[in-house]
Design a protein around this motif. Structure first.
Motif, PDB file in Angstrom:
ATOM      1  N   GLN A  74     -44.496  30.219  20.681  1.00  0.00           N
ATOM      2  CA  GLN A  74     -43.922  30.357  19.344  1.00  0.00           C
ATOM      3  C   GLN A  74     -44.929  30.211  18.215  1.00  0.00           C
ATOM      4  O   GLN A  74     -44.573  29.829  17.104  1.00  0.00           O
ATOM      5  N   GLY A  75     -46.178  30.533  18.493  1.00  0.00           N
ATOM      6  CA  GLY A  75     -47.184  30.568  17.447  1.00  0.00           C
ATOM      7  C   GLY A  75     -47.296  29.291  16.651  1.00  0.00           C
ATOM      8  O   GLY A  75     -47.300  28.180  17.187  1.00  0.00           O
ATOM      9  N   ASN A  76     -47.338  29.428  15.313  1.00  0.00           N
ATOM     10  CA  ASN A  76     -47.559  28.280  14.438  1.00  0.00           C
ATOM     11  C   ASN A  76     -46.467  27.228  14.526  1.00  0.00           C
ATOM     12  O   ASN A  76     -46.708  26.057  14.213  1.00  0.00           O
ATOM     13  N   ALA A  77     -45.265  27.612  14.937  1.00  0.00           N
ATOM     14  CA  ALA A  77     -44.132  26.681  14.924  1.00  0.00           C
ATOM     15  C   ALA A  77     -44.392  25.431  15.747  1.00  0.00           C
ATOM     16  O   ALA A  77     -43.867  24.365  15.438  1.00  0.00           O
ATOM     17  N   LYS A  78     -45.199  25.554  16.785  1.00  0.00           N
ATOM     18  CA  LYS A  78     -45.442  24.405  17.662  1.00  0.00           C
ATOM     19  C   LYS A  78     -46.800  23.748  17.416  1.00  0.00           C
ATOM     20  O   LYS A  78     -47.239  22.928  18.215  1.00  0.00           O
ATOM     21  N   TYR A  79     -47.452  24.106  16.314  1.00  0.00           N
ATOM     22  CA  TYR A  79     -48.714  23.478  15.956  1.00  0.00           C
ATOM     23  C   TYR A  79     -48.543  22.606  14.719  1.00  0.00           C
ATOM     24  O   TYR A  79     -47.980  23.044  13.708  1.00  0.00           O
ATOM     25  N   SER A  80     -49.028  21.392  14.798  1.00  0.00           N
ATOM     26  CA  SER A  80     -49.034  20.519  13.634  1.00  0.00           C
ATOM     27  C   SER A  80     -49.989  21.077  12.583  1.00  0.00           C
ATOM     28  O   SER A  80     -51.033  21.652  12.922  1.00  0.00           O
ATOM     29  N   MET A  81     -49.658  20.884  11.317  1.00  0.00           N
ATOM     30  CA  MET A  81     -50.549  21.330  10.245  1.00  0.00           C
ATOM     31  C   MET A  81     -51.829  20.504  10.216  1.00  0.00           C
ATOM     32  O   MET A  81     -52.788  20.878   9.547  1.00  0.00           O
ATOM     33  N   GLU A  82     -51.841  19.400  10.955  1.00  0.00           N
ATOM     34  CA  GLU A  82     -53.067  18.581  11.065  1.00  0.00           C
ATOM     35  C   GLU A  82     -53.885  18.967  12.291  1.00  0.00           C
ATOM     36  O   GLU A  82     -54.812  18.239  12.686  1.00  0.00           O
ATOM     37  N   PHE A  83     -53.568  20.099  12.891  1.00  0.00           N
ATOM     38  CA  PHE A  83     -54.211  20.462  14.156  1.00  0.00           C
ATOM     39  C   PHE A  83     -55.733  20.531  14.031  1.00  0.00           C
ATOM     40  O   PHE A  83     -56.451  20.067  14.920  1.00  0.00           O
ATOM     41  N   ASN A  84     -56.245  21.115  12.959  1.00  0.00           N
ATOM     42  CA  ASN A  84     -57.698  21.238  12.810  1.00  0.00           C
ATOM     43  C   ASN A  84     -58.367  19.871  12.781  1.00  0.00           C
ATOM     44  O   ASN A  84     -59.427  19.676  13.398  1.00  0.00           O
ATOM     45  N   ASP A  85     -57.757  18.917  12.091  1.00  0.00           N
ATOM     46  CA  ASP A  85     -58.325  17.565  12.050  1.00  0.00           C
ATOM     47  C   ASP A  85     -58.307  16.932  13.439  1.00  0.00           C
ATOM     48  O   ASP A  85     -59.267  16.265  13.839  1.00  0.00           O
ATOM     49  N   MET A  86     -57.214  17.127  14.164  1.00  0.00           N
ATOM     50  CA  MET A  86     -57.119  16.559  15.508  1.00  0.00           C
ATOM     51  C   MET A  86     -58.145  17.205  16.439  1.00  0.00           C
ATOM     52  O   MET A  86     -58.806  16.513  17.220  1.00  0.00           O
ATOM     53  N   ALA A  87     -58.267  18.517  16.363  1.00  0.00           N
ATOM     54  CA  ALA A  87     -59.237  19.215  17.211  1.00  0.00           C
ATOM     55  C   ALA A  87     -60.650  18.733  16.920  1.00  0.00           C
ATOM     56  O   ALA A  87     -61.458  18.531  17.846  1.00  0.00           O
ATOM     57  N   LYS A  88     -60.975  18.533  15.644  1.00  0.00           N
ATOM     58  CA  LYS A  88     -62.312  18.058  15.273  1.00  0.00           C
ATOM     59  C   LYS A  88     -62.578  16.666  15.849  1.00  0.00           C
ATOM     60  O   LYS A  88     -63.674  16.403  16.368  1.00  0.00           O
ATOM     61  N   LYS A  89     -61.588  15.783  15.768  1.00  0.00           N
ATOM     62  CA  LYS A  89     -61.769  14.430  16.305  1.00  0.00           C
ATOM     63  C   LYS A  89     -61.993  14.476  17.810  1.00  0.00           C
ATOM     64  O   LYS A  89     -62.813  13.726  18.346  1.00  0.00           O
ATOM     65  N   ILE A  90     -61.268  15.332  18.504  1.00  0.00           N
ATOM     66  CA  ILE A  90     -61.430  15.455  19.955  1.00  0.00           C
ATOM     67  C   ILE A  90     -62.831  15.965  20.293  1.00  0.00           C
ATOM     68  O   ILE A  90     -63.527  15.397  21.144  1.00  0.00           O
ATOM     69  N   LEU A  91     -63.246  17.024  19.636  1.00  0.00           N
ATOM     70  CA  LEU A  91     -64.540  17.626  19.961  1.00  0.00           C
ATOM     71  C   LEU A  91     -65.700  16.734  19.535  1.00  0.00           C
ATOM     72  O   LEU A  91     -66.755  16.732  20.184  1.00  0.00           O
ATOM     73  N   ASP A  92     -65.530  15.981  18.453  1.00  0.00           N
ATOM     74  CA  ASP A  92     -66.580  15.035  18.043  1.00  0.00           C
ATOM     75  C   ASP A  92     -66.682  13.883  19.039  1.00  0.00           C
ATOM     76  O   ASP A  92     -67.787  13.410  19.331  1.00  0.00           O
ATOM     77  N   LYS A  93     -65.545  13.423  19.536  1.00  0.00           N
ATOM     78  CA  LYS A  93     -65.530  12.277  20.452  1.00  0.00           C
ATOM     79  C   LYS A  93     -66.041  12.646  21.833  1.00  0.00           C
ATOM     80  O   LYS A  93     -66.643  11.814  22.528  1.00  0.00           O
ATOM     81  N   PHE A  94     -65.825  13.905  22.233  1.00  0.00           N
ATOM     82  CA  PHE A  94     -66.193  14.348  23.581  1.00  0.00           C
ATOM     83  C   PHE A  94     -67.115  15.565  23.486  1.00  0.00           C
ATOM     84  O   PHE A  94     -66.654  16.715  23.514  1.00  0.00           O
ATOM     85  N   PRO A  95     -68.427  15.344  23.365  1.00  0.00           N
ATOM     86  CA  PRO A  95     -69.372  16.444  23.176  1.00  0.00           C
ATOM     87  C   PRO A  95     -69.379  17.463  24.316  1.00  0.00           C
ATOM     88  O   PRO A  95     -69.794  18.617  24.114  1.00  0.00           O
ATOM     89  N   ASP A  96     -68.939  17.035  25.513  1.00  0.00           N
ATOM     90  CA  ASP A  96     -68.967  17.955  26.650  1.00  0.00           C
ATOM     91  C   ASP A  96     -67.640  18.680  26.843  1.00  0.00           C
ATOM     92  O   ASP A  96     -67.480  19.457  27.782  1.00  0.00           O
ATOM     93  N   ALA A  97     -66.689  18.436  25.959  1.00  0.00           N
ATOM     94  CA  ALA A  97     -65.364  19.042  26.106  1.00  0.00           C
ATOM     95  C   ALA A  97     -65.276  20.381  25.390  1.00  0.00           C
ATOM     96  O   ALA A  97     -65.991  20.637  24.418  1.00  0.00           O
TER      97      ALA A  97
END
Length: 228
Positions: A74-97
């Motif tokens: 369902q495209g955007n409907a199932k994505y939080s508007m904070e998704f970019n911030d969450m993705a950045k925190k994940i990728l910053d925390k896990f450099p190999d992910a």
């Protein structure tokens, strides 16, 4: 969706009630008690949505890589508007992910190639799940799911799941198969646990075994016919 069911006379005297998750049953019970003033005593069962997982059980995840994936229809409907911030925190925390999405939200930021994007159903879901070692299913606050099938498919594919502790996901992801979390910080902590290959493998294999046992669509037939 339960809506007002349970408060209508014609919904109150059935022999048995089947629900996709505990939250739906609780909603029905609340309506029943409010309308009748009595505690419900009828037979109930909670069963995962009937889904043919045969092809998903054949998937062989590569647990050696920390590949976090998710898909939804369902495209955007199932994505939080904070998704970019969450993705950045994940990728910053896990450099190999890496993070892989099918499809991505239309507002996805630039992550220098560490977030890989697929068009909807390209590849087919069963093949897409082969590309991951962890399934992360974060939903916007207040968004609920009946099943959801995406979690059934991920667990059948041997992927540990990190998701929200609500509605359908809370009934599907049990201890040892993944994490049902109360907020994003818990999701981040859970992903840390799964950043270790041996834990990904152990929990992914447990998720598959749980799926084989609990997500059998024949459970619906047995429940309806009264067979054991």
């Amino acid at each position: 969706r339960i809506g007002p069911l349970g408060s209508f006379d014609w919904t109150q005297d059935w022999d048995s009630y089947l629900f996709l998750n505990s939250a739906l049953r609780e909603g029905f019970f609340s309506n029943y008690v409010r309308a009748t003033g009595e505690e419900p005593i009828f037979d109930t069962k909670i069963i995962a949505p009937p889904t043919d997982l045969t092809e998903y059980f054949k998937n062989e995840p590569d647990y050696s890589k920390f590949n976090i994936i998710r898909h939804n229809s369902q495209g955007n409907a199932k994505y939080s508007m904070e998704f970019n911030d969450m993705a950045k925190k994940i990728l910053d925390k896990f450099p190999d992910a890496t993070l892989r999405l099918m499809p991505a939200p239309s507002f996805l930021g630039d992550f220098n190639g560490r977030v890989m994007v697929h068009k909807r159903n390209d590849p087919a879901v069963v093949d897409f799940l082969k590309l991951g070692s962890v399934f992360w299913y974060n939903l916007p606050e207040g968004y609920t799911e009946g099943g959801p099938k995406v979690i059934l498919e991920a667990m059948a594919s041997g992927l540990p799941v990190v998701t929200g502790n609500h509605s359908g996901p809370a009934d599907r992801v049990i201890k040892g198969t993944g994490f049902a979390c109360n907020d994003f910080e818990e999701e981040l902590d859970s992903l840390y646990t799964l950043s270790f290959e041996h834990i990904r493998k152990k929990m992914g294999e447990a998720a598959r075994e749980h799926a084989k046992k609990e997500f059998d669509p024949m459970k619906w037939i047995s429940a309806i016919t009264g067979e054991k």
